[in-house]
Design a protein around this motif. Structure first.
Motif, PDB file in Angstrom:
ATOM      1  N   PRO A 228       0.818  -1.218   0.000  1.00 28.79           N
ATOM      2  CA  PRO A 228       0.000   0.000   0.000  1.00 28.79           C
ATOM      3  C   PRO A 228       0.852   1.268   0.000  1.00 28.79           C
ATOM      4  O   PRO A 228       0.501   2.271  -0.634  1.00 28.79           O
ATOM      5  N   ARG A 229       2.001   1.219   0.683  1.00 23.33           N
ATOM      6  CA  ARG A 229       2.862   2.392   0.750  1.00 23.33           C
ATOM      7  C   ARG A 229       3.493   2.692  -0.616  1.00 23.33           C
ATOM      8  O   ARG A 229       3.625   3.859  -1.006  1.00 23.33           O
ATOM      9  N   ARG A 230       3.878   1.641  -1.351  1.00 27.80           N
ATOM     10  CA  ARG A 230       4.497   1.891  -2.660  1.00 27.80           C
ATOM     11  C   ARG A 230       3.497   2.496  -3.640  1.00 27.80           C
ATOM     12  O   ARG A 230       3.875   3.070  -4.659  1.00 27.80           O
ATOM     13  N   ASN A 231       2.187   2.349  -3.343  1.00 27.17           N
ATOM     14  CA  ASN A 231       1.172   2.881  -4.257  1.00 27.17           C
ATOM     15  C   ASN A 231       1.254   4.396  -4.399  1.00 27.17           C
ATOM     16  O   ASN A 231       0.879   4.954  -5.428  1.00 27.17           O
ATOM     17  N   ARG A 232       1.751   5.086  -3.350  1.00 27.95           N
ATOM     18  CA  ARG A 232       1.871   6.542  -3.445  1.00 27.95           C
ATOM     19  C   ARG A 232       2.915   6.928  -4.494  1.00 27.95           C
ATOM     20  O   ARG A 232       2.861   8.031  -5.065  1.00 27.95           O
ATOM     21  N   ILE A 233       3.876   6.020  -4.740  1.00 26.04           N
ATOM     22  CA  ILE A 233       4.877   6.283  -5.773  1.00 26.04           C
ATOM     23  C   ILE A 233       4.259   6.070  -7.151  1.00 26.04           C
ATOM     24  O   ILE A 233       4.481   6.860  -8.068  1.00 26.04           O
ATOM     25  N   ILE A 234       3.472   4.998  -7.295  1.00 23.88           N
ATOM     26  CA  ILE A 234       2.814   4.728  -8.571  1.00 23.88           C
ATOM     27  C   ILE A 234       1.969   5.926  -8.996  1.00 23.88           C
ATOM     28  O   ILE A 234       2.049   6.397 -10.130  1.00 23.88           O
TER      29      ILE A 234
END
Length: 374
Positions: A228-234
């Motif tokens: 879920p945290r990496r989604n902010r990068i996407i």
């Protein structure tokens, strides 16, 4: 026998710089937001570690100040050593928050990662991007839609960003690899891991033809909270997010929500009212996402996005910067060496000039001044 030949000074300096960034990330009790605060105050990781406990304690709790003054931990030292070895591969790189080719859109989200571990074509970080995401347990039609949309978007010159998960993400990467825009996979593990293992062959193709990006240090396993945290990068790297299929509780809705909060465009493909995999997309549409049925509808919206193309009056030009640019292509690092100053400030000036059409970013990341005919 160990190789005792001295390293060139520039190589030693680069290694020390990388070590400082990794050390900052590894300090116990100091999270991303605190690191950003300290970077704003002191300017660089090296300056933070030189500041001393009293200066640090003026900005962070005493325990954090003490931790920052402590020697590098053995675990962090091992990660630094492993990372420097990993960087010997020319396809591998680390982009720090202060580097000129750090994705400009990502730089301005609430909590941009300090480091991006890169495996593949680093120049794609400067390309116009759109995310294509959706359900892991996708339908055959959903995967066909994702692959078709991603290929068309890539052929139109947009780099397609996704998370290399099974289902829609995999289909999006496959389609995008067939176009000129290519693809970026943002992963939730260290850059030396492939997850899910079933996508190992795809990961190798993306590393060769596109780019794999991670904020996590080497060896980081697939911890559930990382995704879920990496989604902010996407969402943060891109001008918009297209959700192809999503159930009511899909993780893709997290990405879409983050995109909306970051001011990005959110697109959703509608589906059958009888399909559970359409519920999430229909929810997004009710909440204001743009309903799209064709690639042209997405491209029309993307062409007027301020993160893809902005019609704006030319900014007040920095004559020294224009003189340093000259009229031949120049790499970002060479330009910084010519003009000096702060890398982040220079990146901001260059972005303004790019958006105004005064500077063009060429394939490979080089910059060139654009002279208009009169």
């Amino acid at each position: 026998m160990h190789d005792t030949a001295p390293q060139p000074a520039s190589s030693r300096d680069e290694h020390a710089l990388i070590a400082d960034w990794i050390r900052l990330e590894g300090v116990a009790g100091v999270g991303c937001r605190t690191a950003h605060l300290l970077l704003d105050v002191f300017g660089s990781p090296a300056a933070i570690f030189r500041a001393g406990r009293a200066a640090l304690a003026a900005h962070v709790p005493a325990a954090q100040a003490a931790a920052l003054c402590a020697p590098m931990s053995l675990d962090t030292a091992r990660i630094v050593e492993a990372t420097l070895a990993w960087l010997r591969d020319p396809a591998h790189a680390i982009v720090t928050l202060h580097d000129l080719d750090y994705p400009e859109a990502l730089r301005h989200i609430a909590d941009p990662p300090l480091l991006l571990y890169i495996n593949g074509r680093r120049a794609l970080l400067s390309a116009p991007m759109i995310a294509v995401v959706g359900s892991r347990n996708a339908s055959s039609q959903g995967k066909a839609n994702a692959e078709g949309f991603a290929e068309a978007l890539s052929r139109a010159g947009l780099c397609v960003v996704s998370g290399m998960a099974l289902g829609i993400d995999t289909a999006a990467h496959e389609g995008a690899l067939r176009g000129e825009g290519s693809t970026i996979a943002v992963i939730g593990t260290g850059p030396d891991r492939v997850y899910p293992a079933r996508n190992r062959a795809l990961a190798h193709r993306i590393a060769e033809q596109g780019c794999i990006v991670s904020e996590y240090a080497l060896g980081t396993p697939p911890v559930a909270s990382n995704f879920p945290r990496r989604n902010r990068i996407i969402s943060g790297m891109t001008a918009g997010v297209l959700v192809v299929e999503a159930a009511a509780q899909s993780g893709s809705l997290i990405t879409a929500q983050m995109a909306a909060e970051q001011g990005r465009e959110v697109f959703a493909l509608p589906g059958s009212i009888h399909s559970a995999l359409a519920k999430g997309c229909h929810q997004l549409i009710r909440e204001g996402a743009r309903l799209v049925e064709t690639v042209d509808e997405v491209l029309e919206a993307m062409r007027v996005s301020p993160l893809v193309r902005q019609a704006a009056p030319p900014p007040a030009c920095n004559d020294a910067l224009l003189a340093a640019l000259g009229h031949d292509p120049v790499g970002p690092d060479e330009l910084l060496a010519r003009i000096g100053g702060d890398a982040a400030a220079l990146a901001g000036e260059l972005l303004a000039l790019e958006l105004a059409g005064v500077v063009e970013r060429l394939p490979g990341g080089a910059l060139q001044r654009v002279v208009r005919a009169t």
